[in-house]
Design an enzyme around this catalytic site. Sequence first.
Site, PDB file in Angstrom:
ATOM      1  CB  CYS A 105      -1.142  -0.082   1.216  1.00  0.00           C
ATOM      2  SG  CYS A 105      -1.810  -1.515   1.543  1.00  0.00           S
ATOM      3  CB  ALA A 106       4.002   1.746  -1.728  1.00  0.00           C
TER       4      ALA A 106
ATOM      5  CE  LYS B 143       4.296   4.926   6.251  1.00  0.00           C
ATOM      6  NZ  LYS B 143       3.841   6.252   5.993  1.00  0.00           N
TER       7      LYS B 143
ATOM      8  N   PRO C 268       1.469   7.662  -1.305  1.00  0.00           N
ATOM      9  CG  PRO C 268       2.054   9.588  -0.587  1.00  0.00           C
ATOM     10  CD  PRO C 268       1.081   8.306  -0.332  1.00  0.00           C
TER      11      PRO C 268
ATOM     12  CG  ASP D  15       1.064   3.461   6.490  1.00  0.00           C
ATOM     13  OD1 ASP D  15       0.288   3.444   7.250  1.00  0.00           O
ATOM     14  OD2 ASP D  15       1.683   4.445   6.134  1.00  0.00           O
TER      15      ASP D  15
ATOM     16  CB  CYS E 193      -2.120   7.445   9.928  1.00  0.00           C
ATOM     17  SG  CYS E 193      -3.221   7.244   8.330  1.00  0.00           S
TER      18      CYS E 193
END
Length: 430
Positions: free
Chosen positions: A245-246, A251, A248, A308, A361
């Site tokens: 789920c990279a 990370k 934008p 993430d 988050c």
Amino acid sequence: MPSPAKPRSTANRRPADPPGTAARRAALRLLDAVLRRGEPLEAALPSAARGLEGADRGLAHAIAAEALRRLPDLDALIDSATRQPLPDDAKARTALRVALVQTLALGTPPHAAIATVLPLVDGGPRKLVHGVFGALTRGGAMLPELPSLPSPVADRWRAAWGEGVATAAAAAIAAPPPLDLTLASPDALAPEGASLAADHRRLVDAAPVTQLVGYAEGNWWVQDVAASLPARLLGRGPGKVLDLCAAPGGKTMQLAAAGWDVTALEIAPSRAARLHENLARTHLPAKVVIADALDWSPAEPFDGLLLDAPCSATGIFRRHPDVLYRAHSGVVEEMAALQSRLLDRAATWVRPGGRLVYATCSLEPAEGEKQLDRFLASHPDYTLEPPAAEELPAGIEPNDSGYVRTLPGTLADVGGCDGFFVARLLRASA
């Protein structure tokens, strides 16, 4: 000979809108998109502000965002000046929100605020909007110093974290957050600012991002200091790492800058395109794969994996106040279920002795603490690996259980940070 044409009467012609009305109309559309249709504010902006550019587009966004930060208090003022409460989705209520937030929070003179809002209710309750606005402004109406959180959110966070965190959240949303940058290397040319961690800068009242030193060269990217924690806990390469789920890409870029051989998985082609753009600007290498993590499988296991996970995003409410109205309890439950599926699948892609970092988050325990408990109970080959003090920014510490939880109030003395949950998990060696 035909008679000359008579000039058209202007008696019933609608007067031209005052300058600035288009931006207010866009702000009204933005509020409608968020509050009635549940759209993210940023996603709604292109359609709502179509035809606007530059300062007008920015003004529409600023009005809508500030109205969302202050919505319960704006509505309390409106309700105090009407005989009967207006429906939540009434155009008159939304128009009054737009007018009042300008005058009471953004410094717009009352006459300019109401003049540019009345055209939004042409053919509707103009007298009501004008009368309520006038009564409130003449009466010295003020917004409280600390905004009120929406009741469902405040109740949820009080139950989870206590009154102090709910108060800190109100304080956090009242002021614009600082701008955090992650540097591609320790010696990268970057704006001057505070450094809360390695390869980090914090700026206050910064110029537009694209005008800051080092942007064009790709020396850094915008990333809240809390959002930098998951990649920090994977440490430095070499080795093969998967960023799930990279987009934008903050990370992904951190991991590439740390020497990892990075595969970045992203389900949405449009978000993957943004990831490619960020990698190109920063000159950092990563293999980008467009696929659904619930269908895709790697050819071989990874040394490290960063998930993430998609979540309610309630932890980023300072910059995205729309999440306070979109992320209701049903969304939290839906996201927690998806996280469970992603975690269970990702756990099989880490080699024995490798590490999995799970992060969200979110300020919801269902998307953090409870998710971790469930995972550890069903995956006995994984154990929680607490981070060392030197791996974290000063002022952020793992709790007694060994995971990291940032809350409203964390780093408050230096500008705060987003709400994050981060757990580093070690897979047992074969």
